[in-house]
Write a protein that holds these residues in place. Structure first.
Motif, PDB file in Angstrom:
ATOM      1  N   THR A   1       0.828  -1.219   0.000  1.00 39.70           N
ATOM      2  CA  THR A   1       0.000   0.000   0.000  1.00 39.70           C
ATOM      3  C   THR A   1       0.856   1.261   0.000  1.00 39.70           C
ATOM      4  O   THR A   1       0.471   2.280  -0.585  1.00 39.70           O
ATOM      5  CB  THR A   1      -0.954   0.010   1.206  1.00 39.70           C
ATOM      6  OG1 THR A   1      -0.196  -0.153   2.417  1.00 39.70           O
ATOM      7  CG2 THR A   1      -1.977  -1.106   1.097  1.00 39.70           C
ATOM      8  N   GLU A   2       2.015   1.216   0.649  1.00 38.14           N
ATOM      9  CA  GLU A   2       2.890   2.386   0.662  1.00 38.14           C
ATOM     10  C   GLU A   2       3.428   2.695  -0.735  1.00 38.14           C
ATOM     11  O   GLU A   2       3.549   3.854  -1.130  1.00 38.14           O
ATOM     12  CB  GLU A   2       4.041   2.164   1.651  1.00 38.14           C
ATOM     13  CG  GLU A   2       3.606   2.258   3.112  1.00 38.14           C
ATOM     14  CD  GLU A   2       4.678   1.806   4.079  1.00 38.14           C
ATOM     15  OE1 GLU A   2       4.598   2.162   5.269  1.00 38.14           O
ATOM     16  OE2 GLU A   2       5.620   1.081   3.658  1.00 38.14           O
TER      17      GLU A   2
ATOM     18  N   ARG B   1       0.544   4.327  -2.621  1.00 34.93           N
ATOM     19  CA  ARG B   1       0.362   5.720  -2.193  1.00 34.93           C
ATOM     20  C   ARG B   1       1.462   6.624  -2.768  1.00 34.93           C
ATOM     21  O   ARG B   1       1.204   7.762  -3.175  1.00 34.93           O
ATOM     22  CB  ARG B   1       0.370   5.807  -0.667  1.00 34.93           C
ATOM     23  CG  ARG B   1      -0.894   5.259  -0.015  1.00 34.93           C
ATOM     24  CD  ARG B   1      -0.890   5.494   1.492  1.00 34.93           C
ATOM     25  NE  ARG B   1      -2.122   4.998   2.070  1.00 34.93           N
ATOM     26  CZ  ARG B   1      -3.268   5.654   2.070  1.00 34.93           C
ATOM     27  NH1 ARG B   1      -3.323   6.871   1.514  1.00 34.93           N
ATOM     28  NH2 ARG B   1      -4.342   5.139   2.625  1.00 34.93           N
TER      29      ARG B   1
ATOM     30  N   GLY C   1       0.727   7.238  -6.384  1.00 34.92           N
ATOM     31  CA  GLY C   1      -0.416   8.129  -6.490  1.00 34.92           C
ATOM     32  C   GLY C   1      -0.025   9.574  -6.263  1.00 34.92           C
ATOM     33  O   GLY C   1      -0.478  10.484  -6.968  1.00 34.92           O
TER      34      GLY C   1
ATOM     35  N   GLU D   1      -6.175  12.420  -2.196  1.00 32.39           N
ATOM     36  CA  GLU D   1      -6.247  11.326  -1.223  1.00 32.39           C
ATOM     37  C   GLU D   1      -7.412  10.406  -1.553  1.00 32.39           C
ATOM     38  O   GLU D   1      -7.281   9.182  -1.473  1.00 32.39           O
ATOM     39  CB  GLU D   1      -6.390  11.888   0.189  1.00 32.39           C
ATOM     40  CG  GLU D   1      -6.351  10.819   1.286  1.00 32.39           C
ATOM     41  CD  GLU D   1      -5.046  10.050   1.315  1.00 32.39           C
ATOM     42  OE1 GLU D   1      -5.084   8.840   1.646  1.00 32.39           O
ATOM     43  OE2 GLU D   1      -3.999  10.641   0.996  1.00 32.39           O
TER      44      GLU D   1
ATOM     45  N   ILE E   1      -6.480   8.319  -4.599  1.00 37.68           N
ATOM     46  CA  ILE E   1      -5.548   7.237  -4.264  1.00 37.68           C
ATOM     47  C   ILE E   1      -6.300   6.074  -3.616  1.00 37.68           C
ATOM     48  O   ILE E   1      -6.059   4.908  -3.949  1.00 37.68           O
ATOM     49  CB  ILE E   1      -4.428   7.752  -3.342  1.00 37.68           C
ATOM     50  CG1 ILE E   1      -3.522   8.723  -4.102  1.00 37.68           C
ATOM     51  CG2 ILE E   1      -3.612   6.585  -2.786  1.00 37.68           C
ATOM     52  CD1 ILE E   1      -2.464   9.390  -3.235  1.00 37.68           C
ATOM     53  N   ARG E   2      -7.222   6.391  -2.688  1.00 36.88           N
ATOM     54  CA  ARG E   2      -7.991   5.321  -2.041  1.00 36.88           C
ATOM     55  C   ARG E   2      -8.810   4.545  -3.079  1.00 36.88           C
ATOM     56  O   ARG E   2      -8.886   3.312  -3.046  1.00 36.88           O
ATOM     57  CB  ARG E   2      -8.919   5.904  -0.980  1.00 36.88           C
ATOM     58  CG  ARG E   2      -8.230   6.314   0.304  1.00 36.88           C
ATOM     59  CD  ARG E   2      -9.243   6.481   1.440  1.00 36.88           C
ATOM     60  NE  ARG E   2     -10.292   7.446   1.085  1.00 36.88           N
ATOM     61  CZ  ARG E   2     -10.197   8.753   1.340  1.00 36.88           C
ATOM     62  NH1 ARG E   2      -9.117   9.254   1.924  1.00 36.88           N
ATOM     63  NH2 ARG E   2     -11.191   9.566   1.005  1.00 36.88           N
TER      64      ARG E   2
ATOM     65  N   MET F   1      -6.411   2.488  -5.203  1.00 37.57           N
ATOM     66  CA  MET F   1      -5.767   1.431  -4.421  1.00 37.57           C
ATOM     67  C   MET F   1      -6.641   0.184  -4.377  1.00 37.57           C
ATOM     68  O   MET F   1      -6.150  -0.934  -4.566  1.00 37.57           O
ATOM     69  CB  MET F   1      -5.452   1.911  -3.005  1.00 37.57           C
ATOM     70  CG  MET F   1      -4.724   0.860  -2.177  1.00 37.57           C
ATOM     71  SD  MET F   1      -4.245   1.436  -0.550  1.00 37.57           S
ATOM     72  CE  MET F   1      -3.069   2.721  -0.947  1.00 37.57           C
TER      73      MET F   1
ATOM     74  N   CYS G   1       0.895   0.084 -10.142  1.00 31.22           N
ATOM     75  CA  CYS G   1       1.428   1.433  -9.898  1.00 31.22           C
ATOM     76  C   CYS G   1       1.553   2.219 -11.204  1.00 31.22           C
ATOM     77  O   CYS G   1       1.345   3.436 -11.241  1.00 31.22           O
ATOM     78  CB  CYS G   1       2.783   1.349  -9.203  1.00 31.22           C
ATOM     79  SG  CYS G   1       2.690   0.740  -7.482  1.00 31.22           S
TER      80      CYS G   1
END
Length: 672
Positions: free
Chosen positions: A442-443, A446, A449, A456, A459-460, A463, A495
């Protein structure tokens, strides 16, 4: 996981003489909690080429290092040339009869030394008398066609030339056993085929045994016997042609030219027959039930209506490998259905267009008037030998390099003037680097993104899509470094797609990925192109992967020399070169040399077989049989062309037609 080893006729023998080069029984090796080898048994017969086939992490390199005496096993018995290897002193006693070529292009060589200086250095290490060294060096340089490049520094060699030099340095002391760790990874198909032909001939002349590892399933035909490895275990051992039929079930083929019909077949059929892939116009399905029953089931499915019934065909070794994993261990590819709510914005018409693109570096033309078009939603393969100019073309199209001449458009943007606009519309996945291994899944998502300027909430939203698309929800908080290579590559793909690009550039995306991971990866690409209309331009050295492409441009010396679908390219080569024959039962190395002297220039050694193009099959068969020894039981069969056959034929013909200084210089341009 329970240990499972399957032995076939011609595979693992119950008794071996003390003269056997290698006998291994129950070898185990652990690195902390990781079992690199879990009870592996192996034996080699004098004079054979024995292959270890499997993905990264299968245990191949650990096994080779133990046999070579540079790594100690935790348990199990190893005998090399009749000597039991129990400690370092035992290993030293046989090292003079072993040659080891480690994994990686030129990893056993010195970059600043010339070809001749590298050979002299290895000869000195082995204390070979100068007169003997000079004689062997000349013979090996002639055999590998490196003779005229004696003074060229190793760092300026192409991948294929580096591997040939590595082979020369490994053989210079005339070992009785050569150990080669993935010697052709990263090498183009022409250089790969030449490497295997040279190795087969040299081993035959010197009666040397070879133990070779590879991640390329299609190289199995070059070995006399193989072991399929996975997760530190041997799944199966035996003769490659027999291993293909080891998994229970049947291989089916359906012809379907309509891309949307292909997508309907995948969506409806894959839940029933999970082992399915689309190769051009062919839909290949491995069924765990007999062919007659599977064909009946397929005919009743709505997605298959209107198509000709499926037919039974022979499985490839990769099909068998994946089927064994599924049947023995329950391994399966994740569901990669891409939710329509995450539609990626696309364009209509041509997604990529190159028009007379050229790039010069001084007097050298790395790219010479290259033109091609890629429609939206197509999977386009850009193939070529090392130094052909593929990477330079991609760098120009993505705005990294400025062209010397010509024009190009990507996702509707002019590559000369668009700058950031192009980068916002494309995704790029490089072979060398695309993820931060010390970050979690997840990092990494993020981070990318943020790089692409997503909010934000954006990105969610993306993801969740990436985790589902890549089958990564169970690994969301895992460190990227601990992921299997296949999952890592699907994360890198996610990604690259996080900002909804309409065009995706992939550079060798599945290098080092196991066959199951490659199948899952290509299933994702297929769905992206068919469902989301994402345009995909991909480079690869896995010629079997080229079959997945809708269209292919083949580059040579900076130019596009072939531009068609895989099926059309095969038809063109067959019309030009003739029928491809496979000859079994003969001394393959000797027969290939004889046929080449008789005018069959394409004759090539594939382990115990010879492949050759012929214009008239019946006339050629008479000639072939007349050149074989009376006691040899010769079997001659027609062979379906592969993309490797197409690639090698086209490039070999071009090499024969002209060998200019510019083309010779091309060996070192792929890094430009």
């Amino acid at each position: 996981m329970a240990k499972t080893t399957l032995a076939l006729k011609g595979g693992v023998m119950s008794t071996m003489s003390s003269a056997a080069p290698v006998i291994a029984e129950g070898l185990r090796k652990s690195y902390g909690a990781v079992n690199a080898l879990d009870g592996v048994s192996l034996n080699l017969q004098p004079g054979e080429i024995y292959g270890l086939i499997g993905p990264d992490g299968a245990g191949k390199s650990s096994l080779l290092k133990i046999v070579a005496g540079v790594l100690a096993q935790d348990s199990g018995e190893l005998t090399v040339f009749g000597t039991k290897i129990r400690n370092e002193r035992d290993a030293d006693a046989v090292k003079d009869r072993i040659g080891l070529m480690p994994q990686g292009l030129g990893q056993n060589l010195y970059a600043d030394l010339s070809i001749e200086e590298n050979i002299d250095y290895f000869g000195g290490l082995r204390l070979i008398p100068k007169n003997v060294l000079e004689q062997r060096k000349n013979l090996l340089l002639q055999a590998t066609r490196l003779d005229r490049f004696r003074d060229r520094p190793m760092k300026n060699l192409s991948g294929g030339m580096k591997q040939k030099l590595g082979l020369v340095c490994t053989l210079i002391h005339e070992p009785r056993l050569v150990i080669l760790d993935e010697p052709t990874t990263g090498v183009d198909p022409v250089s790969r085929r030449e490497f295997w032909n040279i190795l087969s001939r040299l081993l035959k002349e010197k009666q040397i045994t070879a133990l070779v590892s590879t991640a390329y399933m299609d190289e199995a035909s070059r070995f006399h016997r193989v072991s399929l490895m996975h997760a530190g275990q041997v799944l199966a051992s035996g003769v490659p042609s027999e291993l293909r039929h080891l998994a229970s079930g049947s291989m089916l083929s359906m012809n379907c030219e309509d891309p949307q019909q292909q997508l309907r077949i995948v969506n409806e059929v894959q839940p029933v027959f999970p082992q399915l892939e689309v190769l051009g116009n062919e839909v290949r399905i491995f069924s765990d039930v007999p062919a007659e029953l599977a064909i009946s089931q397929l005919s009743q499915m709505a997605a298959c209506s209107g198509l000709a019934p499926a037919t039974e065909t022979d499985p490839e070794l990769e099909d068998t490998f994946i089927a064994l994993l599924r049947q023995k261990y329950g391994a399966s590819a994740p569901s990669n259905h891409i939710s329509q709510s995450h539609k990626i914005a696309g364009q209509s018409g041509m997604a990529i267009e190159a028009r007379q693109l050229s790039r010069h570096f001084g007097e050298f033309k790395a790219v010479d008037r290259v033109s091609f078009q890629v429609p939206q939603g197509e999977i386009f393969g850009l193939l070529g030998a090392n130094g052909a100019g593929k990477s330079t073309v991609i760098k120009m199209l993505t705005g990294i390099l400025t062209p010397s001449d010509g024009a190009g458009w990507v996702a509707g943007a002019d590559m000369r003037t668009a700058g950031l606009q192009i980068r916002e519309r494309i995704g790029y996945m490089s072979q060398a680097f695309s993820l931060y291994l010390d970050l979690s899944v997840t990092e990494n998502i993020r981070l990318y993104g943020g790089i692409y300027g997503l909010s934000e909430s954006g990105i969610r939203d993306r993801m969740g899509w990436i985790l589902d698309m890549a089958g990564l929800r169970p690994y969301a908080n895992a460190l990227t470094a601990g992921l299997p290579m296949g999952l890592r590559q699907r994360l890198a793909l996610g990604c690259a797609l996080i900002h909804r690009p309409s065009v995706l550039f992939l550079d060798e995306p599945t290098s080092g990925v196991d066959p199951l991971g490659r199948r899952a990866f290509w299933d994702v690409l297929f769905r992206l192109s068919r469902e989301e209309k994402v345009t995909i331009l991909v480079t690869t050295h896995y010629m079997s992967e080229a079959e997945h492409c809708d269209h292919i441009a083949l580059m040579y010396a900076g130019r596009v020399v072939a531009d068609a679908s895989p099926e059309q390219l095969k038809q063109n080569v067959q019309s030009e070169a003739g029928q491809l024959l496979r000859i079994s039962g003969a001394d393959s190395a000797r027969l290939a040399e004889v046929l080449q002297r008789e005018g069959f220039a394409s004759a090539a050694v594939f382990g115990p077989h010879v492949h050759v193009f012929v214009e008239n099959a019946s006339e050629a068969e008479n000639i072939i049989r007349s050149k074989c020894d009376p006691g040899e039981l010769i079997r001659i069969s027609t062979q379906k062309l592969s993309m490797e056959d197409v690639f090698v034929h086209i490039v070999s013909q071009l090499e024969k037609q002209s060998q200019t200084p510019a083309q010779t210089a091309a060996v070192s341009t792929e890094s430009v």
